[in-house]
Scaffold this active site. Sequence first.
Site: not given
Ligand code: AMP
Ligand code: ZN
Length: 114
Positions: A4, A7, A30, A46, A87, A93, A98, A100
Site C-alpha cells: 500500500c 502505508c 498530493d 490502513h 473517492n 475512480g 487506503h 484518504h
Molecule cells: P484517488 O484517485 O482518490 O485514489 O487519489 C489518489 C491520489 O493519490 C491522487 O490524487 C494521486 O496524485 C495521489 N498520490 C499517488 N501517489 C502519491 C504519492 N507517492 N505521494 C503523494 N500523492 C500521491
Molecule cells: Zn495502507
Amino acid sequence: MENCIFCKIIKGEIPSTKIYEDDEILAFNDINPIAPIHILIIPKKHIQSTNEITQEDELTIGKIHTTIAKIAKEKGIAEKGYRIITNCGEDAGQEVKHLHFHLIGGTKLGTKII
Ligand code: AMP
Ligand code: ZN
C-alpha cells in the site's frame, strides 16, 4: 498493509511533503496537484475505503476533519473556501486503496462534481 503506497509513506519508505502528523493521522501534499492547494489527509490505520470504516474509527475520522479545518486556516483558504473529496470504489475512480481525504483549494473551483 504491504504494497500500500500510503502505508509506505506513513512508514517513511516513500518520501512525502508532510503538512501535519500525529499518532493517528498524516497529511501530505498530493504528488499530482489539481489546484494550488491539494493535500491528502489519511488515517495511519490502513482502512481500504469508506466502506471499511467501523465504529472504532469514528474518533479518528472526526479528528481528520478538525485537522482539515486547522490546515485550511493555516494555508489561508478557510475564509474563501475549499473542497474535501473522498473517492470510494471503482465508479468513483479510487486509485489508492487506503482511505484518504483530498483537501483542495486556493483557487475558484468548478461547480460540477462529475
Ligand atoms: P484517488 O484517485 O482518490 O485514489 O487519489 C489518489 C491520489 O493519490 C491522487 O490524487 C494521486 O496524485 C495521489 N498520490 C499517488 N501517489 C502519491 C504519492 N507517492 N505521494 C503523494 N500523492 C500521491
Ligand atoms: Zn495502507
